[in-house]
Motif scaffolding. Sequence first.
Motif, PDB file in Angstrom:
ATOM      1  N   LYS A   1       0.832  -1.210   0.000  1.00 31.05           N
ATOM      2  CA  LYS A   1       0.000   0.000   0.000  1.00 31.05           C
ATOM      3  C   LYS A   1       0.861   1.253   0.000  1.00 31.05           C
ATOM      4  O   LYS A   1       0.516   2.257  -0.613  1.00 31.05           O
ATOM      5  CB  LYS A   1      -0.970  -0.004   1.181  1.00 31.05           C
ATOM      6  N   THR A   2       2.003   1.188   0.662  1.00 36.49           N
ATOM      7  CA  THR A   2       2.913   2.326   0.726  1.00 36.49           C
ATOM      8  C   THR A   2       3.559   2.558  -0.640  1.00 36.49           C
ATOM      9  O   THR A   2       3.657   3.698  -1.108  1.00 36.49           O
ATOM     10  CB  THR A   2       3.975   2.095   1.814  1.00 36.49           C
ATOM     11  N   ILE A   3       3.948   1.487  -1.298  1.00 34.86           N
ATOM     12  CA  ILE A   3       4.525   1.597  -2.647  1.00 34.86           C
ATOM     13  C   ILE A   3       3.459   2.056  -3.635  1.00 34.86           C
ATOM     14  O   ILE A   3       3.724   2.893  -4.505  1.00 34.86           O
ATOM     15  CB  ILE A   3       5.180   0.268  -3.058  1.00 34.86           C
ATOM     16  N   MET A   4       2.241   1.559  -3.491  1.00 33.60           N
ATOM     17  CA  MET A   4       1.140   1.996  -4.362  1.00 33.60           C
ATOM     18  C   MET A   4       0.898   3.497  -4.183  1.00 33.60           C
ATOM     19  O   MET A   4       0.705   4.222  -5.159  1.00 33.60           O
ATOM     20  CB  MET A   4      -0.134   1.209  -4.030  1.00 33.60           C
ATOM     21  N   ALA A   5       0.919   3.978  -2.951  1.00 34.41           N
ATOM     22  CA  ALA A   5       0.735   5.412  -2.688  1.00 34.41           C
ATOM     23  C   ALA A   5       1.843   6.219  -3.348  1.00 34.41           C
ATOM     24  O   ALA A   5       1.594   7.265  -3.952  1.00 34.41           O
ATOM     25  CB  ALA A   5       0.709   5.681  -1.187  1.00 34.41           C
ATOM     26  N   TYR A   6       3.075   5.734  -3.252  1.00 34.32           N
ATOM     27  CA  TYR A   6       4.208   6.417  -3.876  1.00 34.32           C
ATOM     28  C   TYR A   6       3.992   6.565  -5.377  1.00 34.32           C
ATOM     29  O   TYR A   6       4.138   7.657  -5.932  1.00 34.32           O
ATOM     30  CB  TYR A   6       5.512   5.652  -3.598  1.00 34.32           C
ATOM     31  N   PHE A   7       3.670   5.473  -6.058  1.00 32.62           N
ATOM     32  CA  PHE A   7       3.508   5.539  -7.509  1.00 32.62           C
ATOM     33  C   PHE A   7       2.334   6.431  -7.902  1.00 32.62           C
ATOM     34  O   PHE A   7       2.401   7.146  -8.900  1.00 32.62           O
ATOM     35  CB  PHE A   7       3.380   4.144  -8.121  1.00 32.62           C
ATOM     36  N   TYR A   8       1.264   6.405  -7.126  1.00 30.67           N
ATOM     37  CA  TYR A   8       0.146   7.302  -7.411  1.00 30.67           C
ATOM     38  C   TYR A   8       0.592   8.756  -7.291  1.00 30.67           C
ATOM     39  O   TYR A   8       0.370   9.563  -8.196  1.00 30.67           O
ATOM     40  CB  TYR A   8      -1.029   7.039  -6.469  1.00 30.67           C
ATOM     41  N   LEU A   9       1.213   9.098  -6.176  1.00 32.65           N
ATOM     42  CA  LEU A   9       1.633  10.483  -5.946  1.00 32.65           C
ATOM     43  C   LEU A   9       2.629  10.934  -7.011  1.00 32.65           C
ATOM     44  O   LEU A   9       2.554  12.050  -7.515  1.00 32.65           O
ATOM     45  CB  LEU A   9       2.230  10.631  -4.552  1.00 32.65           C
ATOM     46  N   LYS A  10       3.541  10.066  -7.370  1.00 33.39           N
ATOM     47  CA  LYS A  10       4.527  10.411  -8.391  1.00 33.39           C
ATOM     48  C   LYS A  10       3.861  10.627  -9.754  1.00 33.39           C
ATOM     49  O   LYS A  10       4.180  11.577 -10.464  1.00 33.39           O
ATOM     50  CB  LYS A  10       5.593   9.315  -8.491  1.00 33.39           C
ATOM     51  N   SER A  11       2.938   9.761 -10.101  1.00 36.88           N
ATOM     52  CA  SER A  11       2.278   9.867 -11.417  1.00 36.88           C
ATOM     53  C   SER A  11       1.421  11.119 -11.542  1.00 36.88           C
ATOM     54  O   SER A  11       1.243  11.638 -12.635  1.00 36.88           O
ATOM     55  CB  SER A  11       1.425   8.629 -11.692  1.00 36.88           C
ATOM     56  N   LYS A  12       0.905  11.591 -10.434  1.00 35.27           N
ATOM     57  CA  LYS A  12       0.031  12.773 -10.450  1.00 35.27           C
ATOM     58  C   LYS A  12       0.780  14.050 -10.089  1.00 35.27           C
ATOM     59  O   LYS A  12       0.172  15.108  -9.964  1.00 35.27           O
ATOM     60  CB  LYS A  12      -1.132  12.586  -9.458  1.00 35.27           C
ATOM     61  N   ASN A  13       2.089  13.931  -9.887  1.00 34.92           N
ATOM     62  CA  ASN A  13       2.891  15.076  -9.433  1.00 34.92           C
ATOM     63  C   ASN A  13       2.242  15.721  -8.213  1.00 34.92           C
ATOM     64  O   ASN A  13       2.180  16.940  -8.092  1.00 34.92           O
ATOM     65  CB  ASN A  13       3.081  16.108 -10.538  1.00 34.92           C
ATOM     66  N   LYS A  14       1.730  14.872  -7.320  1.00 34.52           N
ATOM     67  CA  LYS A  14       1.019  15.358  -6.126  1.00 34.52           C
ATOM     68  C   LYS A  14       1.973  15.600  -4.978  1.00 34.52           C
ATOM     69  O   LYS A  14       1.583  16.073  -3.936  1.00 34.52           O
ATOM     70  CB  LYS A  14      -0.034  14.331  -5.698  1.00 34.52           C
TER      71      LYS A  14
END
Length: 170
Positions: free
Chosen positions: A156-169
């Motif tokens: 879940k932590t890695i999934m959050a990282y990739f989401y945030l990175k992909s959205k430039n969040k």
Amino acid sequence: MGDTCIYDGWLKLYKRNINGKNYEIVKNHSAVSAAVINEFDEILLVKQFRPSIMKETLEIPAGLLDIEGESIDECLVRELKEETALDVKTEELEKIISYKPILGFSASTMHLFKVKVKRDSFSSEKIKDGDVTEGFWIPFKEFEDMISQGKIEDDKTIMAYFYLKSKNKI
């Protein structure tokens, strides 16, 4: 479906026969998690011991949907209070995704959210959760490095990282 219970503990294990082939299915709770971000684009990680791998891990805050009638949002607000002592309101939660982390043998779902809070609203000393031993803010670059170095292994932590990175969040 004709499942046969072969273990009945906190987790339940069932045998399921489909077309002559036996499968073992784990019945476990679905869960919630949150990428907690502050105004400096740092992410909040919590440290806790995980018996399955016999070591402490760094993860985003999370918890189980194990209270009858509690909504996903209410559960996350409760878990954030328990694991981080943060007072977050349901309207502050931003849904990212729901996914099945171990669908090869479980139908449980992880519901991942994002929430923004002020950096000074978190203090590790206020944590009262028995499982979480510590929490701290990590700059995004350090977070990214910890994942690429294998210091963070949690899905879940890695999934959050990739989401945030992909959205430039972050």
